[in-house]
Design an enzyme around this catalytic site. Structure first.
Site, PDB file in Angstrom:
ATOM      1  N   ARG A 256       0.848  -1.190   0.000  1.00 55.65           N
ATOM      2  CA  ARG A 256       0.000   0.000   0.000  1.00 55.65           C
ATOM      3  C   ARG A 256       0.883   1.239   0.000  1.00 55.65           C
ATOM      4  O   ARG A 256       1.895   1.304   0.709  1.00 55.65           O
ATOM      5  CB  ARG A 256      -0.922   0.024   1.233  1.00 55.65           C
ATOM      6  CG  ARG A 256      -2.066  -0.992   1.184  1.00 55.65           C
ATOM      7  CD  ARG A 256      -3.080  -0.644   0.111  1.00 55.65           C
ATOM      8  NE  ARG A 256      -4.215  -1.555   0.109  1.00 55.65           N
ATOM      9  CZ  ARG A 256      -4.301  -2.656  -0.623  1.00 55.65           C
ATOM     10  NH1 ARG A 256      -3.287  -3.012  -1.403  1.00 55.65           N
ATOM     11  NH2 ARG A 256      -5.389  -3.409  -0.589  1.00 55.65           N
ATOM     12  N   GLU A 284      -3.531   7.375  -4.903  1.00 62.80           N
ATOM     13  CA  GLU A 284      -3.588   6.445  -6.014  1.00 62.80           C
ATOM     14  C   GLU A 284      -4.851   6.731  -6.835  1.00 62.80           C
ATOM     15  O   GLU A 284      -5.947   6.701  -6.265  1.00 62.80           O
ATOM     16  CB  GLU A 284      -3.610   5.007  -5.477  1.00 62.80           C
ATOM     17  CG  GLU A 284      -3.394   3.949  -6.527  1.00 62.80           C
ATOM     18  CD  GLU A 284      -3.222   2.567  -5.916  1.00 62.80           C
ATOM     19  OE1 GLU A 284      -2.172   2.300  -5.301  1.00 62.80           O
ATOM     20  OE2 GLU A 284      -4.179   1.769  -6.052  1.00 62.80           O
ATOM     21  N   HIS A 303      -1.238  -0.581  -9.954  1.00 62.99           N
ATOM     22  CA  HIS A 303      -1.847  -1.504  -8.992  1.00 62.99           C
ATOM     23  C   HIS A 303      -2.332  -2.777  -9.697  1.00 62.99           C
ATOM     24  O   HIS A 303      -3.499  -3.170  -9.586  1.00 62.99           O
ATOM     25  CB  HIS A 303      -3.012  -0.821  -8.270  1.00 62.99           C
ATOM     26  CG  HIS A 303      -3.311  -1.434  -6.931  1.00 62.99           C
ATOM     27  ND1 HIS A 303      -3.794  -0.721  -5.860  1.00 62.99           N
ATOM     28  CD2 HIS A 303      -3.204  -2.706  -6.477  1.00 62.99           C
ATOM     29  CE1 HIS A 303      -3.972  -1.510  -4.815  1.00 62.99           C
ATOM     30  NE2 HIS A 303      -3.611  -2.738  -5.167  1.00 62.99           N
TER      31      HIS A 303
END
Length: 345
Positions: A256, A284, A303
């Site tokens: 993360r 993000e 991601h």
């Protein structure tokens, strides 16, 4: 003589609590065939789930559900949902984290919960291992050099290239971290690991040496992050730890973005002192003007380390295996306890 009707009647009444798009991704026809041998599917119309955004469309079927089969897009399972589902015994999630939609009241009412996080961990560990190997070769730095400058020789001034004898630091012995540790045993590298829930003996069993965080960052050529994002781990990779990394070291993050002090990472990478491979970021996605998107020593992906494409089939298979276990009267293989919520992703 076996009674087929009795077998049908014994199937677990399972409410499919995911949108149609999720169902189509994670439940292939062979997986559905297995599921329907042990489960009577509720919440379906024309062979697809009807749930979308809330439990309103399946409120009447909640009253008969023994199992909720959940996936991406499942609405929050709160006390009022449970009040409408008095027969509910289990929540089986065909994806990773359950923290975004499972209210703690689910555990308080004695309902067992399972997730397919172990299945999702496999592609993340594979991605991380690939990133480690490519980082050791400094492949990411050389990509732009080869594409735009002098293709006849390696990038001048680049760190020493190679993986033999490299020291790899693994921050976090999570499900994914442990898979990475197992895979690193196939390389000729030295491995350090730091995790407050892992003992020195357990680390040694993975072929690694346990150490504290500062030692991990100061001694590693490559550091790969595999810790959950919790209030106490936000910003865990501080400016001090980044500054402790050797010149030319590489930071890999498939966990993360919030684990890292973003401003400090930008400073270190902008100075060219360290490299980074980032599959996640904070925020993000990164803003278009982020220096991390332009730097030649930073490789950013959107991601994608977790299950994607054909990999998501594992998630449906894992969930069906859990429902098969429930139908056979067995404990869940990947059950989650209330106490786990404070330290899992």
């Amino acid at each position: 003589m076996p009674n087929p009707q009795a077998a049908q009647d014994a199937r677990l009444r399972t409410l499919v609590a995911m949108p149609e798009a999720t169902w189509a991704q994670v439940v292939t026809p062979p997986v559905r065939d297995r599921l329907e041998r042990v489960a009577e599917l509720l919440g379906m119309r024309h062979a697809v789930p009807v749930l979308d955004g809330s439990f309103d469309a399946v409120r009447s079927e909640l009253s008969e559900a023994e199992v909720l089969l959940t996936g991406w897009g499942c609405p929050p399972i709160t006390a009022d949902v449970l009040d409408a589902a008095p027969k509910l015994r289990a929540v089986v999630h065909a994806a990773g984290t359950i923290k975004t939609f499972v209210d703690p009241v689910v555990f308080e009412r004695g309902i067992v919960v399972s997730s397919a996080a172990a299945a999702n961990a496999i592609p993340v560990a594979e991605f991380a291992l690939a990133a480690i190997v490519l980082a050791g070769k400094r492949a990411f730095r050389h990509r732009d050099w080869y594409r735009t400058v002098d293709r006849s020789r390696p990038l001048p001034g680049a760190p020493v290239i190679g993986n033999l004898g490299t020291t790899i630091g693994v921050l976090g012995a999570s499900r994914i971290g442990r898979l990475v540790l197992e895979r690193l045993r196939g390389l000729d590298v030295d491995v350090l690991v730091s995790d407050p829930y892992l003992s020195e003996t357990e680390a040694a069993a993975f072929g690694a040496t346990w150490c504290d965080l500062k030692t991990l960052f100061a001694a590693s050529d490559i550091v790969s992050l595999h810790a959950p994002l919790l209030p106490e781990t936000r910003g865990l990779v501080s400016a001090e730890l980044l500054a402790a990394m050797p010149d030319g070291a590489v930071l890999i993050n498939t966990a993360r973005g919030g684990l890292i002090d973003q401003a400090a990472l930008e400073r270190e990478c902008s100075a060219g002192r360290i490299d980074a491979v980032l599959d996640v970021s904070d925020p993000e996605p990164l803003p278009a003007d982020s220096p991390l998107l332009q730097l030649p020593n930073v490789f950013v992906t959107p991601h994608l380390a977790g299950a994607m494409g054909n990999e998501v089939i594992r998630l449906g298979e894992a969930a069906v295996r859990e429902i098969e276990r429930l139908a056979a009267g067995l404990e869940l293989a990947h059950g989650i306890d209330r106490e786990d919520l404070d330290r899992i992703a």
